[in-house]
Design an enzyme around this catalytic site. Structure first.
Site, PDB file in Angstrom:
ATOM      1  N   LYS A  59     -15.587 -75.172  97.343  1.00  0.00           N
ATOM      2  CA  LYS A  59     -15.278 -73.764  97.570  1.00  0.00           C
ATOM      3  C   LYS A  59     -14.696 -73.537  98.965  1.00  0.00           C
ATOM      4  CE  LYS A  59     -16.141 -72.643  93.504  1.00  0.00           C
ATOM      5  NZ  LYS A  59     -15.002 -72.338  92.650  1.00  0.00           N
ATOM      6  N   TYR A 103     -20.410 -78.283  95.590  1.00  0.00           N
ATOM      7  CA  TYR A 103     -20.059 -76.878  95.365  1.00  0.00           C
ATOM      8  C   TYR A 103     -19.570 -76.243  96.673  1.00  0.00           C
ATOM      9  CZ  TYR A 103     -19.838 -72.449  92.959  1.00  0.00           C
ATOM     10  OH  TYR A 103     -19.363 -71.294  92.396  1.00  0.00           O
TER      11      TYR A 103
HETATM   12  N1  LIG Z   1     -20.568 -67.498  87.687  1.00  0.00           N
HETATM   13  C1  LIG Z   1     -20.844 -67.222  88.952  1.00  0.00           C
HETATM   14  O1  LIG Z   1     -21.908 -66.666  89.289  1.00  0.00           O
HETATM   15  C2  LIG Z   1     -19.817 -67.526  90.015  1.00  0.00           C
HETATM   16  C3  LIG Z   1     -20.048 -67.071  91.319  1.00  0.00           C
HETATM   17  C4  LIG Z   1     -19.109 -67.374  92.292  1.00  0.00           C
HETATM   18  C5  LIG Z   1     -17.991 -68.121  91.991  1.00  0.00           C
HETATM   19  N2  LIG Z   1     -17.807 -68.538  90.721  1.00  0.00           N
HETATM   20  C6  LIG Z   1     -16.606 -69.322  90.441  1.00  0.00           C
HETATM   21  O2  LIG Z   1     -15.852 -68.661  89.461  1.00  0.00           O
HETATM   22  C7  LIG Z   1     -15.152 -69.612  88.662  1.00  0.00           C
HETATM   23  C8  LIG Z   1     -15.481 -69.387  87.197  1.00  0.00           C
HETATM   24  O3  LIG Z   1     -16.886 -69.482  87.029  1.00  0.00           O
HETATM   25  P1  LIG Z   1     -17.608 -69.278  85.634  1.00  0.00           P
HETATM   26  O4  LIG Z   1     -18.942 -68.755  85.915  1.00  0.00           O
HETATM   27  O5  LIG Z   1     -16.695 -68.569  84.701  1.00  0.00           O
HETATM   28  O6  LIG Z   1     -17.768 -70.793  85.192  1.00  0.00           O
HETATM   29  P2  LIG Z   1     -17.722 -71.416  83.730  1.00  0.00           P
HETATM   30  O7  LIG Z   1     -18.438 -72.717  83.838  1.00  0.00           O
HETATM   31  O8  LIG Z   1     -18.163 -70.416  82.724  1.00  0.00           O
HETATM   32  O9  LIG Z   1     -16.171 -71.669  83.535  1.00  0.00           O
HETATM   33  C9  LIG Z   1     -15.499 -72.751  84.113  1.00  0.00           C
HETATM   34  C10 LIG Z   1     -14.466 -73.236  83.114  1.00  0.00           C
HETATM   35  O10 LIG Z   1     -13.715 -74.294  83.680  1.00  0.00           O
HETATM   36  C11 LIG Z   1     -13.399 -75.187  82.628  1.00  0.00           C
HETATM   37  N3  LIG Z   1     -13.029 -76.508  83.126  1.00  0.00           N
HETATM   38  C12 LIG Z   1     -13.854 -77.472  83.616  1.00  0.00           C
HETATM   39  N4  LIG Z   1     -13.145 -78.593  83.879  1.00  0.00           N
HETATM   40  C13 LIG Z   1     -11.854 -78.327  83.558  1.00  0.00           C
HETATM   41  C14 LIG Z   1     -10.655 -79.098  83.576  1.00  0.00           C
HETATM   42  N5  LIG Z   1     -10.639 -80.387  84.010  1.00  0.00           N
HETATM   43  N6  LIG Z   1      -9.502 -78.513  83.176  1.00  0.00           N
HETATM   44  C15 LIG Z   1      -9.505 -77.228  82.716  1.00  0.00           C
HETATM   45  N7  LIG Z   1     -10.604 -76.453  82.654  1.00  0.00           N
HETATM   46  C16 LIG Z   1     -11.771 -77.005  83.070  1.00  0.00           C
HETATM   47  C17 LIG Z   1     -14.671 -75.230  81.792  1.00  0.00           C
HETATM   48  O11 LIG Z   1     -14.423 -75.721  80.477  1.00  0.00           O
HETATM   49  C18 LIG Z   1     -15.101 -73.776  81.818  1.00  0.00           C
HETATM   50  O12 LIG Z   1     -14.620 -73.053  80.689  1.00  0.00           O
HETATM   51  C19 LIG Z   1     -15.593 -70.992  89.187  1.00  0.00           C
HETATM   52  O13 LIG Z   1     -14.649 -71.454  90.098  1.00  0.00           O
HETATM   53  C20 LIG Z   1     -16.907 -70.692  89.853  1.00  0.00           C
HETATM   54  O14 LIG Z   1     -17.237 -71.626  90.846  1.00  0.00           O
HETATM   55  C21 LIG Z   1     -18.679 -68.265  89.709  1.00  0.00           C
END
Ligand SMILES: NC(=O)c1ccc[n+]([C@@H]2O[C@H](COP(=O)([O-])OP(=O)(O)OC[C@H]3O[C@@H](n4cnc5c(N)ncnc54)[C@H](O)[C@@H]3O)[C@@H](O)[C@H]2O)c1
Length: 276
Positions: free
Chosen positions: A191, A187
């Site tokens: 990032k 992770y």
């Molecule tokens: N949720 C949090 O608290 C948080 C905090 C900081 C950063 N982020 C970042 O924000 C972004 C979105 O996070 P989230 O919470 O919505 O995550 P999430 O897991 O809900 O969504 C991620 C999506 O990516 C899709 N995915 C995975 N592999 C894939 C592939 N090979 N091709 C296409 N799609 C694919 C998944 O199906 C999923 O729908 C991520 O990059 C995450 O690291 C999230």
């Protein structure tokens, strides 16, 4: 429309959002649609955003589109671009948002997460989605934008792109130290790598009319266990996790002409966590 509204206006602009079916992806899509743009939700799983469903149509009207894409596969990304161009004739914005998101705070399965045992397969899978996927989408969709000398790329990083994970957050009682769950190494690597990709692309395409920035969100409240939420809140000057919609304004800012003099930057929105 006054001048300020014009700056944020995305009327007619087509935005590809990878991981568009996830928690944040759908929020980004709402932000784009709310400013008049056309979000394309590209995801490997469309379970939560069936484009043919009534719910999807009610939510986005006919000005959105969801399509199955595996961003780790060049052919799939090329097919995504072809589909977007066939449907709308243009692409203006790419939001590299997809990632593998291990929920260490919710799982008791710690077998794989610790560095000493972290499987090579998992390392490769995480880098493949988080970094290779962002590279392939930038290469294919960015190159299309370069042809028109106009475009925006936003890479979704994390507060863990600027600070190390605080592994105390994930500690479980009555487990020996070498069996405690941790946020996986991938992770942090993915990032932080995205910030490098942001700077690289921003300078590489600066004279091609493409702006590239990153956003680093802090943790979003999504029904995590109370104890975890409290521990994390204690590390955040604003004293709480984010609501899912609290990144929408930043996405709109970075995707629109409102940020026309901004490229190569990482916008950290973390309730102040990284300044403490
Ligand atoms: N949720 C949090 O608290 C948080 C905090 C900081 C950063 N982020 C970042 O924000 C972004 C979105 O996070 P989230 O919470 O919505 O995550 P999430 O897991 O809900 O969504 C991620 C999506 O990516 C899709 N995915 C995975 N592999 C894939 C592939 N090979 N091709 C296409 N799609 C694919 C998944 O199906 C999923 O729908 C991520 O990059 C995450 O690291 C999230």
């Amino acid at each position: 429309m006054n001048k300020l509204e014009t700056m944020f206006d995305l009327t007619g602009r087509v935005a590809v959002i990878t991981g568009g079916a996830g928690l944040l992806g759908q929020q980004h899509a709402e932000a784009i649609a709310g400013a008049g743009g056309i979000p394309v939700l590209a995801d490997i799983s469309l379970v939560s955003v069936d484009p043919h469903s009534l719910a999807f149509k009610e939510h986005f009207g006919d000005k959105a589109f969801a399509t199955k894409t595996d961003i780790t596969k060049l052919e799939s990304v090329k097919a995504l671009l072809a589909e977007v161009l066939n449907r709308y004739g243009r692409v203006d914005i790419l939001i590299n948002n997809a990632a593998n998101n291990p929920k260490m705070e919710k799982t008791a399965d710690v077998e794989f997460s610790r560095l000493e045992n972290f499987p090579l397969k998992q390392w490769e899978a995480d880098l493949s989605v988080g970094l290779t996927g962002a590279f392939l989408c930038s290469q294919v969709i960015g190159s299309e934008m370069v042809k028109h000398k106009r475009g925006v790329i936003v890479n979704v990083a994390s507060d863990l792109a600027v600070i190390a994970p605080d592994q105390r957050l994930y500690r479980k009682p009555n487990l020996p130290a070498d069996q405690q769950p941790v946020k996986p190494v991938t992770y942090s690597v993915v990032k932080t790598g995205l910030i490098g990709l942001t700077r690289y692309l921003a300078t590489y395409w600066a004279d091609a009319g493409i702006r590239v920035n990153a956003i680093s969100p802090g943790g979003i409240y999504n029904n995590q266990p109370d104890e975890f939420v409290q521990r994390l809140a204690n590390l955040i000057p604003l004293g709480r996790m984010a609501n899912a919609n609290e990144y929408q304004a930043a996405i709109l800012f970075l995707c629109s002409d409102a940020s026309s003099y901004m490229t190569g930057t990482n916008l950290v929105i973390d309730g102040g966590r990284s300044c403490w």
